[in-house]
Design an enzyme around this catalytic site. Sequence first.
Site, PDB file in Angstrom:
ATOM      1  N   ASP A   1       0.920  -1.234  -0.029  1.00 16.26           N
ATOM      2  CA  ASP A   1       0.000  -0.062   0.072  1.00 16.26           C
ATOM      3  C   ASP A   1       0.981   1.260   0.112  1.00 16.26           C
ATOM      4  O   ASP A   1       2.132   1.200  -0.056  1.00 16.26           O
ATOM      5  CB  ASP A   1      -0.820   0.049   1.329  1.00 16.26           C
ATOM      6  CG  ASP A   1      -2.079   0.860   1.229  1.00 16.26           C
ATOM      7  OD1 ASP A   1      -2.303   1.725   0.152  1.00 16.26           O
ATOM      8  OD2 ASP A   1      -2.619   1.204   2.281  1.00 16.26           O
ATOM      9  N   LYS A   2       0.374   2.352  -0.212  1.00 14.19           N
ATOM     10  CA  LYS A   2       0.970   3.564  -0.124  1.00 14.19           C
ATOM     11  C   LYS A   2       0.232   4.648   0.883  1.00 14.19           C
ATOM     12  O   LYS A   2      -1.085   4.652   0.798  1.00 14.19           O
ATOM     13  CB  LYS A   2       1.212   4.383  -1.322  1.00 14.19           C
ATOM     14  CG  LYS A   2       0.211   4.572  -2.301  1.00 14.19           C
ATOM     15  CD  LYS A   2      -0.455   5.760  -2.333  1.00 14.19           C
ATOM     16  CE  LYS A   2      -0.013   6.929  -2.399  1.00 14.19           C
ATOM     17  NZ  LYS A   2      -0.930   8.136  -2.897  1.00 14.19           N
ATOM     18  N   HIS A   3       0.982   5.609   1.408  1.00 11.89           N
ATOM     19  CA  HIS A   3       0.342   6.649   2.144  1.00 11.89           C
ATOM     20  C   HIS A   3       0.762   8.061   1.636  1.00 11.89           C
ATOM     21  O   HIS A   3       2.107   8.029   1.836  1.00 11.89           O
ATOM     22  CB  HIS A   3       0.485   6.280   3.730  1.00 11.89           C
ATOM     23  CG  HIS A   3      -0.201   7.447   4.422  1.00 11.89           C
ATOM     24  ND1 HIS A   3      -1.721   7.526   4.879  1.00 11.89           N
ATOM     25  CD2 HIS A   3       0.392   8.647   4.822  1.00 11.89           C
ATOM     26  CE1 HIS A   3      -1.885   8.729   5.326  1.00 11.89           C
ATOM     27  NE2 HIS A   3      -0.704   9.317   5.457  1.00 11.89           N
ATOM     28  N   SER A   4      -0.203   8.823   1.365  1.00 13.20           N
ATOM     29  CA  SER A   4       0.281  10.080   1.182  1.00 13.20           C
ATOM     30  C   SER A   4      -0.063  10.985   2.399  1.00 13.20           C
ATOM     31  O   SER A   4      -1.162  10.956   2.857  1.00 13.20           O
ATOM     32  CB  SER A   4      -0.316  10.782   0.133  1.00 13.20           C
ATOM     33  OG  SER A   4      -0.228  12.412   0.003  1.00 13.20           O
TER      34      SER A   4
ATOM     35  N   THR B   1      -8.904  10.904  -0.986  1.00 10.54           N
ATOM     36  CA  THR B   1      -9.121   9.821  -2.001  1.00 10.54           C
ATOM     37  C   THR B   1     -10.566   9.544  -2.082  1.00 10.54           C
ATOM     38  O   THR B   1     -11.305   9.198  -3.087  1.00 10.54           O
ATOM     39  CB  THR B   1      -8.274   8.824  -1.645  1.00 10.54           C
ATOM     40  OG1 THR B   1      -6.909   9.221  -1.697  1.00 10.54           O
ATOM     41  CG2 THR B   1      -8.366   7.527  -2.852  1.00 10.54           C
TER      42      THR B   1
ATOM     43  N   ARG C   1      -6.516  15.523  19.429  1.00  8.33           N
ATOM     44  CA  ARG C   1      -5.495  16.360  18.803  1.00  8.33           C
ATOM     45  C   ARG C   1      -6.076  17.609  18.137  1.00  8.33           C
ATOM     46  O   ARG C   1      -5.570  18.596  18.006  1.00  8.33           O
ATOM     47  CB  ARG C   1      -4.667  15.656  18.055  1.00  8.33           C
ATOM     48  CG  ARG C   1      -3.749  14.470  18.637  1.00  8.33           C
ATOM     49  CD  ARG C   1      -3.232  13.412  18.081  1.00  8.33           C
ATOM     50  NE  ARG C   1      -2.361  13.955  16.813  1.00  8.33           N
ATOM     51  CZ  ARG C   1      -2.212  13.128  15.616  1.00  8.33           C
ATOM     52  NH1 ARG C   1      -2.478  12.076  15.458  1.00  8.33           N
ATOM     53  NH2 ARG C   1      -1.575  13.923  14.582  1.00  8.33           N
TER      54      ARG C   1
ATOM     55  N   SER D   1      -0.446   7.529  14.285  1.00  7.17           N
ATOM     56  CA  SER D   1      -1.617   7.458  13.740  1.00  7.17           C
ATOM     57  C   SER D   1      -1.847   6.832  12.386  1.00  7.17           C
ATOM     58  O   SER D   1      -2.836   6.025  11.933  1.00  7.17           O
ATOM     59  CB  SER D   1      -2.202   8.885  13.810  1.00  7.17           C
ATOM     60  OG  SER D   1      -3.251   9.061  12.931  1.00  7.17           O
TER      61      SER D   1
ATOM     62  N   LYS E   1      -3.474   2.397  11.606  1.00  8.70           N
ATOM     63  CA  LYS E   1      -4.171   2.119  10.589  1.00  8.70           C
ATOM     64  C   LYS E   1      -3.582   1.091   9.345  1.00  8.70           C
ATOM     65  O   LYS E   1      -4.488   0.106   8.763  1.00  8.70           O
ATOM     66  CB  LYS E   1      -5.006   3.433  10.116  1.00  8.70           C
ATOM     67  CG  LYS E   1      -5.911   3.976  11.146  1.00  8.70           C
ATOM     68  CD  LYS E   1      -6.259   5.380  10.800  1.00  8.70           C
ATOM     69  CE  LYS E   1      -5.018   6.340  10.759  1.00  8.70           C
ATOM     70  NZ  LYS E   1      -5.364   7.781  10.679  1.00  8.70           N
ATOM     71  N   LYS E   2      -2.572   1.408   9.087  1.00 11.46           N
ATOM     72  CA  LYS E   2      -2.054   0.771   7.971  1.00 11.46           C
ATOM     73  C   LYS E   2      -1.489  -0.745   8.327  1.00 11.46           C
ATOM     74  O   LYS E   2      -1.782  -1.720   7.637  1.00 11.46           O
ATOM     75  CB  LYS E   2      -0.725   1.328   7.190  1.00 11.46           C
ATOM     76  CG  LYS E   2      -1.254   2.744   6.436  1.00 11.46           C
ATOM     77  CD  LYS E   2      -1.791   2.407   5.315  1.00 11.46           C
ATOM     78  CE  LYS E   2      -2.060   3.667   4.649  1.00 11.46           C
ATOM     79  NZ  LYS E   2      -3.027   3.309   3.363  1.00 11.46           N
TER      80      LYS E   2
HETATM   81  N1  URA Z   1      -3.007  11.223   8.926  1.00 12.40           N
HETATM   82  C1  URA Z   1      -3.435  10.532  10.016  1.00 12.40           C
HETATM   83  O1  URA Z   1      -4.111   9.359   9.646  1.00 12.40           O
HETATM   84  N2  URA Z   1      -3.231  10.705  11.118  1.00 12.40           N
HETATM   85  C2  URA Z   1      -2.599  11.994  11.374  1.00 12.40           C
HETATM   86  O2  URA Z   1      -2.174  12.172  12.659  1.00 12.40           O
HETATM   87  C3  URA Z   1      -2.014  12.841  10.366  1.00 12.40           C
HETATM   88  C4  URA Z   1      -2.465  12.458   8.846  1.00 12.40           C
END
Ligand code: URA
Length: 454
Positions: free
Chosen positions: A84-87, A124, A172, A187, A191-192
């Site tokens: 996977d990727k995360h931006s 997305t 936060r 964070s 999730k990933k």
């Molecule tokens: N994206 C996230 O999922 N968590 C953060 O704290 C910042 C960006």
Amino acid sequence: MSLPFTATRAILRKREGLEHPDGEIESLVSGLLDGSVADYQMTAWMMAVFFKGMTVGETTRLTRAMLGSGSELPSWGGGSRIVDKHSTGGVGDKISLIVAPIVAACGLRVPMISGRSLGHTGGTLDKLESIPGYTVHLEPARFMRIVDTVGCSIAGASQEIVPADRRMYALRDVAGIVESVPLIVSSILSKKAAAKLDGLVFDVKVGSGGFSSDRERARLLGQRLVETGTLLGMRCEALLTWMEEPLGAAAGNGLEAAESIRFLRGESVAGDLIEVTYEVAAAMLRVSGAEAEDDARLRVRDAVQSGRALERFEAMVRAQGGDTGVIDDPDVLSTAPIRLEVHSPEPGFVQGVRARAVGEIVVDLGGGRLKADDSVDPGVGVWFHARSGDPVEKGSILAEIHARDLSEARTAASRLLAAYEFGPAAPVRVPLVLETIVPDPSATAADESMRPSR
Ligand code: URA
């Protein structure tokens, strides 16, 4: 002998910049969920983390504790690798929509759990939801079935995945603690990690339209994501990519989905979008462990040119209930009733278009959200005809505003013109991938603090 856990003791320890003993972070997270740690105590602790930082070891423990607060996806069956990727978020950043089917067409599986827009950056899920019928709400079993059969699925997180993150992020957000590197890292990664990935690529955006204009700070985030992700058992790479100008020709949900489809159809699209998308896709192949550098780039290109990536996209849209007619006619995604051209006030060369200003214009047209429960308009946005490096005459079309009404379009047009910069000669072109960060084999888990750099 160590003293029993109390939230107050944990807050004081971090306030003094000390490292938490084993179990303390875990007790804070479980206490938040069972009510024995109050919201204000968790908020105070996170503020202490903001100022004092955390080691990579502490961040990994926090990530694991957050991950353990909910359910993970069941194990994947045998077969191809899971990547996977995360931006970190940008303006016009539609790379996820394009790379998921490309990487699926290269034979990997991509379970992409994505987010929505917030503030000036797009999301997305909002872009995909501009396709009529497309659902991002999938039960885990259906999500995994689509990944196994199609090769990719892009959907939202179910309520069961990392509930601790939802609680912590909300605190936060209202307490001004979003921009803490260890809290961002835990964070994102909790999730990933819930998707049981083999490999993960981070696209950390540098510039006014992205995570931070401070390259050092972006590098720190990239390094910490890679180090912590590696300790969690994933193969990771981070790319630092330039986000001073919107990526590609479209900014706005439906317009970006249309541009993504055009990309996968092999039609001529903006060079900057091609450059960053291909690099992210190639990095995803590399972290799968399957590809050498040059082979990865060739396979990515072939996946698009052969039409196989478009087929994967179409199969994903169909599997998620979307109208596949948009593949043949992406223009149906431009649904805003008003189109207003913006013209160049002078001849010369475009030096740049400020990404952050464009992101804010799209939000004010109704295409983004300021609060998590705002709804978004899929049709509005900006389609660019001239961006940095392009020659223009006085009166040339710079961009087209897509809006719900004429007065909003006029306001957006004058703000967009102010976001343009012109000059007498073409600006020097900068590579958009600024750096690639790979795991440092000599790094240890406990020796580095994660203090913010200010
Ligand atoms: N994206 C996230 O999922 N968590 C953060 O704290 C910042 C960006």
